[in-house]
Design an enzyme around this catalytic site. Structure first.
Site, PDB file in Angstrom:
ATOM      1  N   ASP A 133       0.835  -1.198   0.000  1.00  0.00           N
ATOM      2  CA  ASP A 133       0.000   0.000   0.000  1.00  0.00           C
ATOM      3  C   ASP A 133       0.873   1.253   0.000  1.00  0.00           C
ATOM      4  O   ASP A 133       2.094   1.169   0.026  1.00  0.00           O
ATOM      5  CB  ASP A 133      -0.931  -0.015   1.213  1.00  0.00           C
ATOM      6  CG  ASP A 133      -0.161  -0.018   2.539  1.00  0.00           C
ATOM      7  OD1 ASP A 133       0.657  -0.926   2.729  1.00  0.00           O
ATOM      8  OD2 ASP A 133      -0.375   0.879   3.368  1.00  0.00           O
TER       9      ASP A 133
ATOM     10  N   GLU B 271       2.096 -10.444  -0.224  1.00  0.00           N
ATOM     11  CA  GLU B 271       2.417  -9.023  -0.160  1.00  0.00           C
ATOM     12  C   GLU B 271       3.918  -8.868   0.089  1.00  0.00           C
ATOM     13  O   GLU B 271       4.612  -9.818   0.464  1.00  0.00           O
ATOM     14  CB  GLU B 271       1.622  -8.340   0.956  1.00  0.00           C
ATOM     15  CG  GLU B 271       1.734  -6.817   0.915  1.00  0.00           C
ATOM     16  CD  GLU B 271       0.748  -6.101   1.823  1.00  0.00           C
ATOM     17  OE1 GLU B 271       0.636  -4.873   1.706  1.00  0.00           O
ATOM     18  OE2 GLU B 271       0.089  -6.775   2.642  1.00  0.00           O
TER      19      GLU B 271
END
Length: 606
Positions: free
Chosen positions: A216, A585
């Site tokens: 992110d 991730e």
């Protein structure tokens, strides 16, 4: 130009392509896509890697896909076929250099696999080899080289550059991964949770730079703490190694080692996260919710500084105290910065002592990573240790209260063992109050426990079912860091070095999925990491140098993924798809131990 680096062994030649013009949150802090985002469901998965048959991977010999230093312990995991021997040959002419005995078959519970081990440590001559076993169709290729981990280490550091906020990545430094600047963060709002008389809600402040935390675009102090520290600790441990690197980043022409130049990008952001009015530190800089899978410059949402908290202040104090001593020799390049960092560290520490139990609570209008921590005793210990080492003020050692501080494998939410690493690095320069025997024993006892797990493991790695969780690969490498710190204070304990090697081997391919979990480094690497620039840049494959989180049987992202995990077994619960924020991730606190361990093994292994 498509990214095909991950289809072959990466070499120093390939590294030059990465480093030149030719070229969420971590540990349980999920970064799911927004509910209205269709970008992931329309993304083509790498079918061969994300839903490959687990049976097919069980038929392969597993080993470190990058290679070995000549003096390293070298182990391969072999399926439990009837053969009792293995053969190693030169790839150039098929001449046999070793015939060895396989170990007895054992079952490794995390993967429910029956396997044997091949030990080919006796081969110490540089070159390219293949390991074969009767009954297994494909040989396993490997390399022995004196510079085995130079490219890996440089690539792992360069990944931080690729995750810089507030700056364009120019083609001259980023090659095909060039991009426009995003998140200038010169106009950031004080959130109501962080409001004070001096800075009421809505006050506009500036806090540019820093690294995007994970997949992110937000920035978090507590995760920056362990991440930045791990890079600085690597430098303190292996300073001469890093002085010779050129990573082709914008600062490479100055007189400061590139690792420190890269760390400074984040340290300057961290300094801006301290309230100058009282010394407190804001927990994070964030938008109110996660962005879609867009490039940084396309995310134009408002950004906020959110709540001051005790763990954030102490993480900040520890990192700034360490940075102050490390950057002191570079006053000409960074004038006044060392003293500024120490002053900031002391101020944050005093704020935390005055506010010892303010813990982060996620506001109702904020939906990004929480990094919540309801116990600051470990942060107090770490901050006190770093201030003691830097200032030589014995009162900080008293604050540390070392007899009450145990040692374990560090993570962003439990940082007390970072104190033991730093104390070990400075063992010969501590004041008389320091109990050097205690420091050594803390490290030795933990390392002995980790080695015992390796010796009991069919895979030859100190990993059990409970080690497979969010960011399991970083957990493996943080075990290696503790082993290496223990080895450095007693280099007669060669089992510590061997076990650290096995943990790096695991991350680089000696695992049940047959993945080298570092993008672009190995034969079979993640092609679809959960990382917004890697998804949105239009380039096939993932940006190189990032460590994927790794197997996580929690599968917290299952509801968001259109393809299933191949297995629910702890060591096989991995999905190479960009939907998989729980296993695929990337995060700065996962890459940082990769930097530390690859450098340490490069330096310490003959």
């Amino acid at each position: 130009m498509q990214n095909t680096k991950s289809q072959k062994y990466i070499s120093l030649v390939t590294l030059s392509l990465i480093l030149t013009a030719c070229s969420g949150g971590g540990d349980g802090n999920s970064t799911p896509p927004p509910a209205n985002s269709s970008s992931l469901s329309s993304m083509p998965a790498s079918t061969s890697s994300s839903i490959a048959s687990t049976a097919a991977q069980s038929d392969l010999i597993k080993l470190n896909q990058i290679g070995y230093k000549p003096g390293a312990e070298k182990l391969a995991v072999v399926p439990a076929v009837s053969a009792t021997t293995f053969t190693v040959s030169k790839t150039s002419d098929n001449s046999v250099v070793l015939t060895g005995n396989l170990s007895a078959a054992q079952t490794w519970e995390p993967a429910n696999e029956s396997v044997k081990l091949a030990d080919f440590s006796s081969i110490t001559t540089a070159g390219d080899y293949k390991l074969t076993v009767d009954g297994i169709e494909k040989p396993a290729n490997f390399t022995i080289a004196a510079n085995a981990y130079d490219a890996l280490n440089a690539g792992a550091i360069k990944a931080f550059y690729y995750n810089r906020a507030s700056t364009p990545l120019l083609e001259s430094h980023a090659g095909v991964y060039k991009r426009a600047a995003g998140h200038a963060d010169t106009k950031v709002y004080i959130h109501k949770s962080a409001a004070s008389a001096a800075r009421p809600e809505g006050t506009v402040v500036s806090a540019p730079k820093g690294w995007y935390d994970a997949g992110d675009y937000n920035l978090y102090i507590v995760n920056s703490g362990i991440s930045t520290y791990s890079l600085l600790a690597a430098y303190e441990g292996y300073e001469n190694y890093f002085k010779n690197q050129n990573l082709n980043i914008p600062e490479s022409a100055d007189d400061v080692p590139d690792l420190l130049n890269e760390a400074m990008w984040n340290l300057e952001w961290m300094l801006a996260m301290q309230d100058p009015n009282d010394g407190g530190v804001y927990h994070k800089l964030t938008s109110k919710s996660f962005s879609g899978f867009v490039m940084p410059d396309a995310d134009t949402s408002d950004r906020f500084l959110v709540q001051k908290a005790t763990p954030a202040a102490l993480d900040f104090a520890a990192v700034m105290a360490a940075a102050s001593r490390i950057y002191a020799p570079y006053e000409s390049t960074y004038p006044g910065v060392s003293s500024k960092m120490l002053k900031a560290a002391k101020s944050a520490y005093q704020w935390a002592k005055a506010n010892p139990a303010i813990y982060y609570t996620q506001p109702s209008d904020i939906a990004t990573g929480a990094y919540g921590d309801k116990d600051a005793t470990d942060e107090f210990a770490w901050a006190a240790a770093e201030l003691y080492i830097t200032t030589k003020d014995d009162s900080y050692y008293a604050d540390l209260n070392p007899s009450a501080v145990t040692a374990n494998v560090p993570a962003w939410g439990d940082v007390k063992s970072l104190a033991w690493i730093s104390l070990a690095h400075h063992l010969d320069s501590l004041t008389k109050v320091a109990d050097k025997t205690l420091i050594k024993n803390r490290l030795n006892n933990l390392a002995t426990d980790i080695v015992a797990k390796k010796m009991a493991s069919a895979y030859g790695v100190p990993l059990v079912n409970g080690d497979f969780n969010w960011g399991s690969n970083s957990g493996a490498l943080n075990q290696a860091i503790m082993l290496l710190a223990a080895y450095e204070v007693d280099n007669t304990k060669t089992d510590y070095l061997k076990t650290a090697q096995s943990l790096l081997d695991y991350v680089l391919g000696r695992n049940p999925t047959d993945f080298s979990y570092v993008t672009g480094f190995g034969v079979r690497t993640p092609q679809n990491v959960h990382h917004r620039p890697s998804v949105a840049d239009g380039i096939a494959g993932s940006i190189p140098g990032f460590l994927a989180g790794g197997p996580n049987p929690g599968q917290q992202d299952k509801k968001d993924c259109s393809v299933p995990y191949a297995s629910s077994l702890p060591a096989k619960s991995y999905l190479d798809h960009s939907c998989s924020y729980a296993s695929n991730e990337i995060a700065i606190n996962w890459n940082a131990p990769l930097v530390y361990v690859s450098a340490a093994l490069q330096v310490l292994t003959p």
